[in-house]
Write a protein that holds these residues in place. Structure first.
Motif, PDB file in Angstrom:
ATOM      1  N   VAL A 165      -3.170   4.131   8.017  1.00  0.00           N
ATOM      2  CA  VAL A 165      -3.190   4.952   6.809  1.00  0.00           C
ATOM      3  C   VAL A 165      -1.953   5.820   6.846  1.00  0.00           C
ATOM      4  N   GLU A 166      -1.221   5.856   5.757  1.00  0.00           N
ATOM      5  CA  GLU A 166      -0.032   6.693   5.719  1.00  0.00           C
ATOM      6  C   GLU A 166       0.260   7.186   4.305  1.00  0.00           C
ATOM      7  N   LYS A 167       1.175   8.104   4.245  1.00  0.00           N
ATOM      8  CA  LYS A 167       1.627   8.645   2.972  1.00  0.00           C
ATOM      9  C   LYS A 167       2.938   7.960   2.618  1.00  0.00           C
ATOM     10  N   ILE A 168       3.077   7.528   1.367  1.00  0.00           N
ATOM     11  CA  ILE A 168       4.279   6.802   0.961  1.00  0.00           C
ATOM     12  C   ILE A 168       4.908   7.447  -0.276  1.00  0.00           C
ATOM     13  N   ARG A 169       6.103   6.999  -0.588  1.00  0.00           N
ATOM     14  CA  ARG A 169       6.744   7.399  -1.836  1.00  0.00           C
ATOM     15  C   ARG A 169       6.401   6.389  -2.921  1.00  0.00           C
ATOM     16  N   ALA A 170       6.391   6.840  -4.168  1.00  0.00           N
ATOM     17  CA  ALA A 170       6.136   5.944  -5.294  1.00  0.00           C
ATOM     18  C   ALA A 170       7.346   5.046  -5.528  1.00  0.00           C
ATOM     19  N   SER A 171       7.178   4.055  -6.386  1.00  0.00           N
ATOM     20  CA  SER A 171       8.242   3.076  -6.632  1.00  0.00           C
ATOM     21  C   SER A 171       9.390   3.633  -7.462  1.00  0.00           C
ATOM     22  N   ASN A 172       9.141   4.706  -8.216  1.00  0.00           N
ATOM     23  CA  ASN A 172      10.238   5.350  -8.962  1.00  0.00           C
ATOM     24  C   ASN A 172       9.938   6.838  -9.124  1.00  0.00           C
ATOM     25  N   SER A 173      10.921   7.584  -9.595  1.00  0.00           N
ATOM     26  CA  SER A 173      10.823   9.042  -9.649  1.00  0.00           C
ATOM     27  C   SER A 173       9.732   9.534 -10.602  1.00  0.00           C
ATOM     28  N   PHE A 211       8.502   6.573   3.132  1.00  0.00           N
ATOM     29  CA  PHE A 211       9.161   5.398   2.572  1.00  0.00           C
ATOM     30  C   PHE A 211       8.249   4.803   1.502  1.00  0.00           C
ATOM     31  N   ASN A 212       8.816   3.975   0.629  1.00  0.00           N
ATOM     32  CA  ASN A 212       7.977   3.365  -0.400  1.00  0.00           C
ATOM     33  C   ASN A 212       7.251   2.142   0.157  1.00  0.00           C
ATOM     34  N   GLU A 213       6.395   1.555  -0.665  1.00  0.00           N
ATOM     35  CA  GLU A 213       5.574   0.435  -0.196  1.00  0.00           C
ATOM     36  C   GLU A 213       6.418  -0.775   0.182  1.00  0.00           C
ATOM     37  N   THR A 214       7.489  -1.016  -0.544  1.00  0.00           N
ATOM     38  CA  THR A 214       8.357  -2.159  -0.235  1.00  0.00           C
ATOM     39  C   THR A 214       8.967  -2.026   1.150  1.00  0.00           C
ATOM     40  N   THR A 215       9.465  -0.833   1.477  1.00  0.00           N
ATOM     41  CA  THR A 215      10.052  -0.599   2.795  1.00  0.00           C
ATOM     42  C   THR A 215       8.994  -0.740   3.882  1.00  0.00           C
ATOM     43  N   THR A 216       7.801  -0.217   3.616  1.00  0.00           N
ATOM     44  CA  THR A 216       6.701  -0.327   4.572  1.00  0.00           C
ATOM     45  C   THR A 216       6.352  -1.791   4.841  1.00  0.00           C
ATOM     46  N   LYS A 217       6.298  -2.580   3.774  1.00  0.00           N
ATOM     47  CA  LYS A 217       5.994  -4.008   3.916  1.00  0.00           C
ATOM     48  C   LYS A 217       7.089  -4.731   4.695  1.00  0.00           C
ATOM     49  N   ASN A 218       8.340  -4.394   4.427  1.00  0.00           N
ATOM     50  CA  ASN A 218       9.455  -5.024   5.136  1.00  0.00           C
ATOM     51  C   ASN A 218       9.456  -4.682   6.619  1.00  0.00           C
ATOM     52  N   PHE A 232      -7.188   0.742   0.813  1.00  0.00           N
ATOM     53  CA  PHE A 232      -7.382   2.087   0.270  1.00  0.00           C
ATOM     54  C   PHE A 232      -6.095   2.566  -0.394  1.00  0.00           C
ATOM     55  N   ARG A 233      -6.246   3.222  -1.545  1.00  0.00           N
ATOM     56  CA  ARG A 233      -5.094   3.845  -2.195  1.00  0.00           C
ATOM     57  C   ARG A 233      -5.588   5.014  -3.045  1.00  0.00           C
ATOM     58  N   CYS A 234      -4.956   6.151  -2.864  1.00  0.00           N
ATOM     59  CA  CYS A 234      -5.252   7.314  -3.695  1.00  0.00           C
ATOM     60  C   CYS A 234      -4.015   8.207  -3.734  1.00  0.00           C
ATOM     61  N   PHE A 235      -3.526   8.471  -4.949  1.00  0.00           N
ATOM     62  CA  PHE A 235      -2.300   9.236  -5.122  1.00  0.00           C
ATOM     63  C   PHE A 235      -1.189   8.594  -4.287  1.00  0.00           C
ATOM     64  N   ASN A 236      -0.588   9.372  -3.371  1.00  0.00           N
ATOM     65  CA  ASN A 236       0.500   8.821  -2.555  1.00  0.00           C
ATOM     66  C   ASN A 236       0.041   8.480  -1.136  1.00  0.00           C
ATOM     67  N   PHE A 237      -1.239   8.187  -0.983  1.00  0.00           N
ATOM     68  CA  PHE A 237      -1.768   7.739   0.307  1.00  0.00           C
ATOM     69  C   PHE A 237      -2.199   6.282   0.204  1.00  0.00           C
ATOM     70  N   ILE A 238      -1.954   5.548   1.280  1.00  0.00           N
ATOM     71  CA  ILE A 238      -2.270   4.120   1.272  1.00  0.00           C
ATOM     72  C   ILE A 238      -2.848   3.721   2.628  1.00  0.00           C
ATOM     73  N   GLY A 239      -3.851   2.856   2.602  1.00  0.00           N
ATOM     74  CA  GLY A 239      -4.415   2.304   3.820  1.00  0.00           C
ATOM     75  C   GLY A 239      -4.254   0.796   3.809  1.00  0.00           C
ATOM     76  N   PHE A 240      -3.758   0.230   4.900  1.00  0.00           N
ATOM     77  CA  PHE A 240      -3.583  -1.229   4.926  1.00  0.00           C
ATOM     78  C   PHE A 240      -3.992  -1.786   6.276  1.00  0.00           C
ATOM     79  N   ILE A 241      -4.272  -3.062   6.266  1.00  0.00           N
ATOM     80  CA  ILE A 241      -4.593  -3.795   7.483  1.00  0.00           C
ATOM     81  C   ILE A 241      -3.630  -4.954   7.619  1.00  0.00           C
ATOM     82  N   ALA A 242      -3.056  -5.115   8.804  1.00  0.00           N
ATOM     83  CA  ALA A 242      -2.143  -6.232   9.091  1.00  0.00           C
ATOM     84  C   ALA A 242      -2.685  -6.985  10.292  1.00  0.00           C
ATOM     85  N   ILE A 243      -2.777  -8.297  10.176  1.00  0.00           N
ATOM     86  CA  ILE A 243      -3.355  -9.130  11.240  1.00  0.00           C
ATOM     87  C   ILE A 243      -2.275 -10.003  11.861  1.00  0.00           C
ATOM     88  N   LYS A 244      -2.299 -10.069  13.196  1.00  0.00           N
ATOM     89  CA  LYS A 244      -1.325 -10.879  13.916  1.00  0.00           C
ATOM     90  C   LYS A 244      -1.763 -12.348  13.891  1.00  0.00           C
TER      91      LYS A 244
END
Length: 244
Positions: A165-173, A211-218, A232-244
């Protein structure tokens, strides 16, 4: 002299945000006032973890703070035997975490817990099946985050997961402005004063790296994770799961 807010709780705002003993003592109250749906989010994380709690596996909780995520894991009604390792660079946080989970751990013979007082950048991972990182990455710069993600991916078993879970920037201003103002409204609804909100924002200027979601994904892809899913997503907070 310690500041007292209008709702009679000690202010956690300093000139620069640091997870010191005063912050540790008031952390649970503060985080519930500051993070949307925090209590529910911790329950979601625990339930999502069930898919990755395998017998005899190691589970890491990075930046475990006062141990709330571990506390929620111990509430799960499962018979899996595993070891959870809580890591935090604040000894006070770890002391509070041990106190919080002591009774549940004593009554749960299937789970063993250990705590490590260490900087995450210096942590050596054992092989693991699940790594939790709740609101830790925003306090790591780009290089630190890249290195930690590579270490996480390397340590995970095949089919193991990172839940973050982290805080991110939006895709534009425009969206950034809208989401930030909605977030400030949320804090006001939680009885934080405008002054407290502004002072907290100022205190984080040299401590937070967003960082924004694109940078996080990269970053995930470059560390070895090919796909991730948002739970999970609310305002500028996002929760994700990544599987190896």
């Amino acid at each position: 002299m310690k500041k007292i807010s209008k709702n009679n709780t000690l202010s956690l705002v300093e000139k620069t945000w640091r997870f010191d003993d005063e912050v540790a003592t008031k952390f649970d109250t503060h985080v519930n006032q500051s993070i949307p749906h925090y209590t529910a989010l911790q329950k979601y994380i625990a339930r999502l973890s069930e898919w990755f709690l395998k017998d005899s596996c190691n589970i890491y909780d990075l930046g475990c703070s006062t141990g709330e995520t571990i506390n929620q894991l111990l509430k799960l009604k499962i018979s899996t035997k595993y070891k959870i390792i809580g890591v935090d660079n604040s000894k006070k946080m770890l002391d509070l975490a041990k106190r919080k989970i002591h009774k549940k751990l004593k009554n749960n013979k299937n789970v063993k817990a250990t705590f490590i007082n260490k900087d995450l950048n210096k942590l050596k991972f054992k092989s693991s099946n699940l790594i939790l990182s709740i609101l830790v990455f925003p306090f790591l710069n780009f290089n630190e985050r890249s290195k930690l993600l590579r270490k996480i991916h390397k340590s995970l078993n095949s089919g193991g997961a990172l839940i973050c879970v982290e805080k991110i920037r939006a895709s534009n201003s425009t969206f950034e402005d809208i989401l930030n103002q909605m977030y400030f409204d949320f804090k006001i609804d939680q009885k934080l004063s405008e002054k407290e909100i502004l002072n907290k924002a100022k205190s984080l200027r040299s401590s937070m790296y967003l960082f924004n979601e694109t940078t996080t994904k990269n970053l995930l892809k470059k560390s070895g994770f090919k796909e991730y899913e948002i739970f999970f997503r609310c305002f500028n907070f996002i929760g994700f799961i990544a599987i190896k």
